[in-house]
Design a protein around this motif. Sequence first.
Motif, PDB file in Angstrom:
ATOM      1  N   UNK A  93       0.871  -1.287  -0.037  1.00  0.00           N
ATOM      2  CA  UNK A  93       0.018  -0.072   0.162  1.00  0.00           C
ATOM      3  C   UNK A  93       0.697   1.271  -0.010  1.00  0.00           C
ATOM      4  N   UNK A  94       0.955   1.704  -1.077  1.00  0.00           N
ATOM      5  CA  UNK A  94       2.136   2.955  -1.183  1.00  0.00           C
ATOM      6  C   UNK A  94       1.814   4.294  -0.345  1.00  0.00           C
ATOM      7  N   UNK A  95       0.309   4.542  -0.196  1.00  0.00           N
ATOM      8  CA  UNK A  95      -0.062   5.522   0.806  1.00  0.00           C
ATOM      9  C   UNK A  95       0.284   5.221   2.285  1.00  0.00           C
ATOM     10  N   UNK A  96       0.300   3.793   2.478  1.00  0.00           N
ATOM     11  CA  UNK A  96       0.475   3.737   4.016  1.00  0.00           C
ATOM     12  C   UNK A  96       1.956   3.590   4.159  1.00  0.00           C
ATOM     13  N   UNK A  97       2.865   3.126   3.169  1.00  0.00           N
ATOM     14  CA  UNK A  97       4.270   3.209   3.284  1.00  0.00           C
ATOM     15  C   UNK A  97       4.781   4.528   3.334  1.00  0.00           C
ATOM     16  N   UNK A  98       4.284   5.328   2.666  1.00  0.00           N
ATOM     17  CA  UNK A  98       4.908   6.800   2.577  1.00  0.00           C
ATOM     18  C   UNK A  98       4.279   7.539   3.881  1.00  0.00           C
ATOM     19  N   UNK A  99       3.433   7.072   4.635  1.00  0.00           N
ATOM     20  CA  UNK A  99       2.908   7.550   5.948  1.00  0.00           C
ATOM     21  C   UNK A  99       3.852   7.177   6.906  1.00  0.00           C
ATOM     22  N   UNK A 100       4.163   5.895   6.776  1.00  0.00           N
ATOM     23  CA  UNK A 100       5.303   5.117   7.795  1.00  0.00           C
ATOM     24  C   UNK A 100       6.431   6.198   7.814  1.00  0.00           C
ATOM     25  N   UNK A 101       7.048   6.240   6.386  1.00  0.00           N
ATOM     26  CA  UNK A 101       8.365   7.042   6.362  1.00  0.00           C
ATOM     27  C   UNK A 101       8.364   8.337   6.559  1.00  0.00           C
ATOM     28  N   UNK A 102       7.228   9.059   6.562  1.00  0.00           N
ATOM     29  CA  UNK A 102       6.950  10.407   7.024  1.00  0.00           C
ATOM     30  C   UNK A 102       7.021  10.550   8.413  1.00  0.00           C
ATOM     31  N   UNK A 103       6.260   9.689   9.114  1.00  0.00           N
ATOM     32  CA  UNK A 103       6.372   9.800  10.586  1.00  0.00           C
ATOM     33  C   UNK A 103       7.660   9.232  11.049  1.00  0.00           C
ATOM     34  N   UNK A 104       8.369   8.509  10.663  1.00  0.00           N
ATOM     35  CA  UNK A 104       9.713   8.307  10.942  1.00  0.00           C
ATOM     36  C   UNK A 104      10.681   9.335  10.435  1.00  0.00           C
ATOM     37  N   UNK A 105      10.309  10.185   9.586  1.00  0.00           N
ATOM     38  CA  UNK A 105      11.197  11.134   9.309  1.00  0.00           C
ATOM     39  C   UNK A 105      12.325  10.733   8.089  1.00  0.00           C
ATOM     40  N   UNK A 106      11.955   9.689   7.376  1.00  0.00           N
ATOM     41  CA  UNK A 106      12.754   9.515   6.206  1.00  0.00           C
ATOM     42  C   UNK A 106      11.897   9.146   5.078  1.00  0.00           C
ATOM     43  N   UNK A 107      11.000  10.096   4.554  1.00  0.00           N
ATOM     44  CA  UNK A 107      10.222  10.146   3.759  1.00  0.00           C
ATOM     45  C   UNK A 107      11.172  10.580   2.306  1.00  0.00           C
ATOM     46  N   UNK A 108      11.915  11.578   2.716  1.00  0.00           N
ATOM     47  CA  UNK A 108      12.864  12.018   1.541  1.00  0.00           C
ATOM     48  C   UNK A 108      13.982  11.150   1.321  1.00  0.00           C
ATOM     49  N   UNK A 109      14.206   9.971   1.979  1.00  0.00           N
ATOM     50  CA  UNK A 109      15.286   8.878   1.938  1.00  0.00           C
ATOM     51  C   UNK A 109      14.772   7.935   1.222  1.00  0.00           C
TER      52      UNK A 109
END
Length: 232
Positions: free
Chosen positions: A118-134
């Motif tokens: 689920x791309x949306x959920x994955x991006x949400x996790x990455x954003x919350x962990x502060x590594x969305x830009x990585x």
Amino acid sequence: MIILEANNLKKYYGSGENQVKALDGVSLRIEEGELAAIVGCSGSGKSTLLHMLGGLDYPTSGTVTVAGKEIFRLNETELTIFRRRKIGFVFQSYNLVPILSVYENVVLPSELDGKKPDPKFIREILHTLGIEDKADCLPGQLSGGQQQRAAIARALAARPSIILADEPTGNLDSRSTQEVLGLLKLTGKHFHQTIVMITHNEALAQLCDRIIHVEDGKIADDTRTGGGSHEK
């Protein structure tokens, strides 16, 4: 509801005078949705216990039951599939695949199981962990703390019933540690996940629902925080 149970779990190495009892008759029951911390000094048996609970190593004797399934009755293939679907792991060494991007590492367990991430959920996790830009970076391009966050994201991504974490915030600063624990607690509640983590951070352990102290391969104390029940 009891989702994880160990009964008289033993793990012995060697024999006679050279025998080492890494686990010596450990029994415990973890309820669904619980956030439990396992604490103990180096060599106490806490990492061995976590590996047994996740089916990563076999006991000398005793049983482990996860979601109603006695896991050591499964053959190797069945156990591998069961772990992939039911248990998420976070290791100190991260265990990220070096040639895959952060995003690819995070979705890998789901893809191995034939599921569409689920791309949306994955991006949400990455954003919350502060590594969305990585997301498009390789693990080698990240700091140790960022790699740990990626490993945590991977464990959360498949929405497993249980997450087993070995020092999940070991490489993070105090602020990030609080944020990661907050994420684990939030996702645990929202997705009815159970989280068992090893930590040397007593302050962090106090924020969990339950603290299990391990000494010399045995449970020395098992306390529910906040004035909850106490069981051995």
